[in-house]
Design an enzyme around this catalytic site. Sequence first.
Site, PDB file in Angstrom:
ATOM      1  N   LEU A 236      16.791  43.626  41.419  1.00 34.88           N
ATOM      2  CA  LEU A 236      17.690  42.758  40.648  1.00 34.88           C
ATOM      3  C   LEU A 236      18.778  43.561  39.943  1.00 34.88           C
ATOM      4  O   LEU A 236      19.809  43.028  39.581  1.00 34.88           O
ATOM      5  CB  LEU A 236      16.894  41.952  39.613  1.00 34.88           C
ATOM      6  CG  LEU A 236      15.848  40.981  40.170  1.00 34.88           C
ATOM      7  CD1 LEU A 236      15.038  40.365  39.045  1.00 34.88           C
ATOM      8  CD2 LEU A 236      16.507  39.890  41.002  1.00 34.88           C
TER       9      LEU A 236
ATOM     10  N   ASN B   2      19.909  47.680  37.839  1.00 35.32           N
ATOM     11  CA  ASN B   2      19.530  48.863  37.067  1.00 35.32           C
ATOM     12  C   ASN B   2      19.951  48.657  35.631  1.00 35.32           C
ATOM     13  O   ASN B   2      21.086  48.271  35.376  1.00 35.32           O
ATOM     14  CB  ASN B   2      20.258  50.108  37.599  1.00 35.32           C
ATOM     15  CG  ASN B   2      19.688  50.541  38.930  1.00 35.32           C
ATOM     16  OD1 ASN B   2      18.478  50.572  39.100  1.00 35.32           O
ATOM     17  ND2 ASN B   2      20.563  50.852  39.871  1.00 35.32           N
ATOM     18  N   GLY B   3      19.052  48.927  34.698  1.00 38.63           N
ATOM     19  CA  GLY B   3      19.402  48.829  33.289  1.00 38.63           C
ATOM     20  C   GLY B   3      19.529  50.220  32.694  1.00 38.63           C
ATOM     21  O   GLY B   3      19.509  51.221  33.405  1.00 38.63           O
ATOM     22  N   THR B   4      19.657  50.266  31.384  1.00 37.94           N
ATOM     23  CA  THR B   4      19.768  51.544  30.685  1.00 37.94           C
ATOM     24  C   THR B   4      18.531  52.388  30.915  1.00 37.94           C
ATOM     25  O   THR B   4      18.597  53.595  31.048  1.00 37.94           O
ATOM     26  CB  THR B   4      19.906  51.289  29.162  1.00 37.94           C
ATOM     27  OG1 THR B   4      20.869  50.268  28.974  1.00 37.94           O
ATOM     28  CG2 THR B   4      20.348  52.537  28.436  1.00 37.94           C
TER      29      THR B   4
ATOM     30  N   LYS C 121       9.989  45.564  35.550  1.00 40.42           N
ATOM     31  CA  LYS C 121      10.936  46.546  35.032  1.00 40.42           C
ATOM     32  C   LYS C 121      10.266  47.905  35.094  1.00 40.42           C
ATOM     33  O   LYS C 121       9.284  48.145  34.387  1.00 40.42           O
ATOM     34  CB  LYS C 121      11.290  46.155  33.594  1.00 40.42           C
ATOM     35  CG  LYS C 121      12.462  46.895  33.042  1.00 40.42           C
ATOM     36  CD  LYS C 121      13.017  46.203  31.807  1.00 40.42           C
ATOM     37  CE  LYS C 121      13.995  45.109  32.168  1.00 40.42           C
ATOM     38  NZ  LYS C 121      15.046  44.911  31.176  1.00 40.42           N
TER      39      LYS C 121
ATOM     40  N   ALA D 205      15.737  51.325  33.040  1.00 41.05           N
ATOM     41  CA  ALA D 205      14.796  50.934  34.083  1.00 41.05           C
ATOM     42  C   ALA D 205      15.488  50.301  35.279  1.00 41.05           C
ATOM     43  O   ALA D 205      16.625  49.862  35.197  1.00 41.05           O
ATOM     44  CB  ALA D 205      13.814  49.927  33.492  1.00 41.05           C
ATOM     45  N   THR D 206      14.747  50.257  36.382  1.00 43.97           N
ATOM     46  CA  THR D 206      15.162  49.492  37.561  1.00 43.97           C
ATOM     47  C   THR D 206      14.362  48.195  37.540  1.00 43.97           C
ATOM     48  O   THR D 206      13.158  48.217  37.260  1.00 43.97           O
ATOM     49  CB  THR D 206      14.825  50.273  38.842  1.00 43.97           C
ATOM     50  OG1 THR D 206      15.341  51.600  38.690  1.00 43.97           O
ATOM     51  CG2 THR D 206      15.466  49.633  40.054  1.00 43.97           C
TER      52      THR D 206
ATOM     53  N   ASP E 195      20.638  45.872  20.727  1.00 41.11           N
ATOM     54  CA  ASP E 195      21.453  46.003  21.939  1.00 41.11           C
ATOM     55  C   ASP E 195      21.733  44.625  22.545  1.00 41.11           C
ATOM     56  O   ASP E 195      21.622  44.441  23.749  1.00 41.11           O
ATOM     57  CB  ASP E 195      20.718  46.913  22.937  1.00 41.11           C
ATOM     58  CG  ASP E 195      21.644  47.448  24.033  1.00 41.11           C
ATOM     59  OD1 ASP E 195      22.878  47.449  23.825  1.00 41.11           O
ATOM     60  OD2 ASP E 195      21.139  47.861  25.090  1.00 41.11           O
TER      61      ASP E 195
END
Length: 305
Positions: A13, A15-17, A36, A19-20, A133
């Site tokens: 879905l 990529n975050g700060t 996550k 995690a994938t 955040d």
Amino acid sequence: MSSSSQFKQLEKLGNGTYATVYKGLNKTTGVYVALKEVKLDSEEGTPSTAIREISLMKELKHENIVRLYDVIHTENKLTLVFEFMDNDLKKYMDSRTVGNTPRGLELNLVKYFQWQLLQGLAFCHENKILHRDLKPQNLLINKRGQLKLGDFGLARAFGIPVNTFSSEVVTLWYRAPDVLMGSRTYSTSIDIWSCGCILAEMITGKPLFPGTNDEEQLKLIFDIMGTPNESLWPSVTKLPKYNPNIQQRPPRDLRQVLQPHTKEPLDGNLMDFLHGLLQLNPDMRLSAKQALHHPWFAEYYHHAS
């Protein structure tokens, strides 16, 4: 605690700060989840603070907060199993863009989303947890129009990266001026500032303060909200990154800034509410609970907790 074999990993879905994120299927229940995956530093393993924060998140049960069902801890990664949501506010707003022209949302929908955002936030603040955040990307929406806060506590569990990479610059747009000027005394008011930025963006379809670095971010804020001084914000001059040479500007009329970008008239209650969120001085910002009792939400009062 679940094991990873219980879940089938489906499409990625994003990529975050930290995690994938993958869509997953709970093979036992047939329910979709969001997986996550946080890669762990092989040297250091999982920081105990991260585990502590994450276990706190499992206790946060509220209809406007994305449920964290479980945490699967293996040698080299941590998998957080979240409730699956269909969409997020950023993608939802992007889908309304016509050609290259961003479109805001209808004001009754803006109000409904903002109400839900503040309900979730008030619950967290009552539990002494800050988000730190908030941005449209981590406000998740399902097909029923329910809005839920995602990524709660992760900023604290894993730390917000100081050197903001280009893809993460977005976080800057919603960051409070006190934080940008180096204040270390974080309180719930940093989340309230973010709520104000998100509200303005829902109205117009465009970010209110789209800076590319801390300095430009502050300039954009002061250009619209005016330059802070000691009488409006005692002790502002003592903040580590306060710039005494900054050009003094009066605040602009926020309604005139926003109104050209929306067809619906912005009434006095809405503008008063937005001003209550976007106060430069953190002590003057509304609390989430106060915000929920603002006259702009009068029609929702009978549902209020």
